[in-house]
Each structure stands twice: as C-alpha cells, then as structure tokens.
Design a protein around this motif. Sequence first.
Motif, mmCIF file in Angstrom:
data_model
loop_
_atom_site.group_PDB
_atom_site.id
_atom_site.type_symbol
_atom_site.label_atom_id
_atom_site.label_comp_id
_atom_site.label_asym_id
_atom_site.label_seq_id
_atom_site.Cartn_x
_atom_site.Cartn_y
_atom_site.Cartn_z
ATOM 1 N N GLN A 116 -20.805 40.052 8.807
ATOM 2 C CA GLN A 116 -20.924 41.270 7.926
ATOM 3 C C GLN A 116 -20.487 40.946 6.416
ATOM 4 O O GLN A 116 -20.526 41.999 5.648
ATOM 5 N N ASP A 155 -23.641 42.920 5.390
ATOM 6 C CA ASP A 155 -24.868 42.656 5.925
ATOM 7 C C ASP A 155 -25.199 41.267 6.060
ATOM 8 O O ASP A 155 -24.835 40.455 4.960
ATOM 9 N N LYS A 159 -26.231 39.642 11.595
ATOM 10 C CA LYS A 159 -25.915 41.122 11.847
ATOM 11 C C LYS A 159 -27.147 41.875 12.240
ATOM 12 O O LYS A 159 -27.291 42.815 13.382
ATOM 13 N N ARG A 160 -28.191 41.279 11.668
ATOM 14 C CA ARG A 160 -29.622 41.896 11.853
ATOM 15 C C ARG A 160 -30.341 41.346 13.269
ATOM 16 O O ARG A 160 -31.147 41.907 13.781
ATOM 17 N N GLU A 323 -20.019 50.990 10.080
ATOM 18 C CA GLU A 323 -19.619 49.567 9.621
ATOM 19 C C GLU A 323 -19.440 48.966 11.015
ATOM 20 O O GLU A 323 -19.691 47.460 11.018
#
Length: 329
Positions: A116, A155, A159-160, A323
């Motif tokens: 993150q 991000d 994370k994606r 978050e």
Amino acid sequence: MREYVDLRRCNTFGLPAVAERYLPLTDLAQLEGPEFRQSPTLVLGGGSNLLLLEEIPGLTVHVLLSGIAWSDGRGRFRVLAGTDWNQFVRYTLDTGFPGMENLILIPGTVGAAPVQNIGAYGAEVSEFITAVQAWEFGRGMVELSPEDCAFGYRDSHFKREPGRYLITAVDFDLSRRRPLKLEYGAINAELEAEGITDPTPRDVANAVTRIRRSKLPDWFFYGNSGSFFKNPVVSRGQYTALQTEYPDLPAYPIDADHVKLPAGWLIDRAGLRGAGTETVGTYERQALVMVNRGGATGRDVLSFSERVRGEVKGKFGVEIEREVQLFPA
Ligand SMILES: Cc1cc2nc3c(=O)[nH]c(=O)nc-3n(C[C@H](O)[C@H](O)[C@H](O)COP(=O)(O)OP(=O)(O)OC[C@H]3O[C@@H](n4cnc5c(N)ncnc54)[C@H](O)[C@@H]3O)c2cc1C
C-alpha cells in the motif's frame, strides 16, 4: 501446514478469524512446494492492515522470512519481507542511514510496505525502494522495478493485482542524503516545543514517535488497523462548492484539477468521532481510526464502516474508500 488456525492474535484489530489452512513461510525453498502451485487466499504479514471476516478459506501463508539479506555498507539494503518495519527504520537510523525517519512506528512488515506504499508525515516508502523481489504464482521469482510497482497514494501494482505475488524481499537505497521533511503534520510544532531549532533525523524520528503515540490508540489495548479509510481525492470544482458551506474544510493539492480531503475531518464533521456500538466505533481522538471496543467481529466493523461511508456521502457527497484490506474479499 496446520489446519483451522486461530488468527485473532495475527491481526492488530484483534478480530476473530480462522485460517482453514495455515503455512508459516520461513524458507524461500518452501515456495517450490505443491502448496504454491496456486495463489493462497491470504498472504499475511503483521496483520495491521486487515479486516478479517471470521473464516479464511483455503491457504493463508504467514510471511516470516526475516532479517537483512545484504547491505553494501553505504546505504543499500535488501531486507526480507517478514522483517518488522519499525525495527528496520530504527536500524537504518542507528547505522547512520537516515531518510525514513518520518515513517517510524508504522506497524507491520517490510514486505507489506510496498503493497500500500505506506506513508506518513509527508513521506512514502516508494521514495526509497529500488526494487521488489517477489514470487509470482504460476511463474516463479521475479524482480519488479519501481516503475513496475506503479506506486500511488496508498496504492501499488501489488494492491491492484491481489493474489498474484508474494513479496519475498525489498531493496532500499538510503545512500543519498535528503533534506528533512518537517512541514507536515505537527512535526515543526513538536520540535519547537522541545526547543530544537536545528533538528537531526533522530530528533524528527523522536518527534514523529511522540506525535503518533499521542494520536493513535495502542492496538494492544484497542484493536485497530490505523487509518481505516483513505483520504478521498476530489475535483477542485467539488472542493470549491463544499468550501462555500464548510469554509474551514482543509485540502491538500494533488494536481491542477484535484485536491485530497482529510477523511478524518469529514467523519468528524459528520458527527461520527467517538460514535459506534458497544463493540466497534471511531476513536475519540482520531475519527479516521476504527477501534475494536471489545468482542467485535469483522462483520461488526464492516457494517459500522458502511454506516460511516453512507453518512459522509450523505452529508458531503464525497465517497470514502476503505484503506484496510478485506479478507475474504
Ligand atoms: C496503529 C496503526 C497505525 C498505522 N499507521 C500507518 C501509517 O501511518 N501509514 C500507513 O501507510 N499505514 C499505516 N498503518 C497500516 C499498516 O501498518 C500498513 O499498511 C502496513 O504496511 C501493513 O503491514 P502488515 O505486515 O501488517 O500487512 P498485513 O496487514 O498483514 O497485510 C496487508 C496487505 O498486504 C498484503 N501482504 C502482506 N505481506 C505481503 C507480502 N510479503 N507479499 C505480498 N503481499 C503481502 C496482504 O495480503 C494484505 O493485502 C497503520 C496500522 C496501525 C494498526
């Protein structure tokens, strides 16, 4: 490999959760084993950014690879993923390689830091990362450059793409001296209060430590996962419209067209600081932090957080996004 392992002590929220299958990862060679032919449900570090919903089906891998794998003695380090983040920051300061003093006292592991792109007091970990070593499920060991990591505000590529990688180590470069970052939060005020006019990185680390201790609940006593929501980014047009009704609404510029609003302020002004139920609520001293008041389940936290989101949206027309990472998603 163990079955039905209690994860209550493996998440700083102190939420009850059970891993159907649990594997502590202590040796990189384990990654060649049959368990890793497919992605685990949960890659677990220090459990400080998680919202666990009772049962985690499938495999939970607890990353316990720990220590400094190499250092060139001039500020470059490769650090194993399970190393405690705060201990690593302290080590860099103790050995004469400052830079990450604003990131002191963030809980969790080195391996989760790029996920993150942890940040605090005007600094982000991405400023110091030169590469991330990871196991890509179905492929094997890979090295990702900072560009591959596509870091953004709280991000990253990791994370994606949940379930694609297990980070095994992170490479840092602290060889270049950087100017101290004092302008964010209450750092300057804290230094002034201590009578420090020419601060060292150690002074900044101490100031950040004091500020964090005064603002954030100790998760040992009040289970929590730090900031529960991200600060929302809105258009300047929306900000200007909101400002007519709320002239004291703070904002941080992002680019020519966007600003970031403090989610804690929005929650506070929606009248929700300290609000909640018997088991879960927002922290009295910092509305952005959700605390387990005792006996909360992940579903209690989730449902209260949805109420907070809804009320903020209703009052300001602004969406706030979680978050913390929800498992199972
Ligand atoms: C009191 C408190 C204060 C906090 N303050 C801050 C702050 O100031 N700034 C900030 O940015 N965050 C903050 N956090 C959030 C948290 O500390 C960070 O997000 C931290 O990096 C999480 O690390 P972890 O090891 O506990 O990760 P976990 O909570 O175990 O996991 C978080 C996510 O990372 C993934 N992950 C973990 N390890 C790996 C790995 N090796 N490979 C691949 N994926 C992995 C997990 O699957 C999950 O998606 C705070 C939390 C608390 C409780």
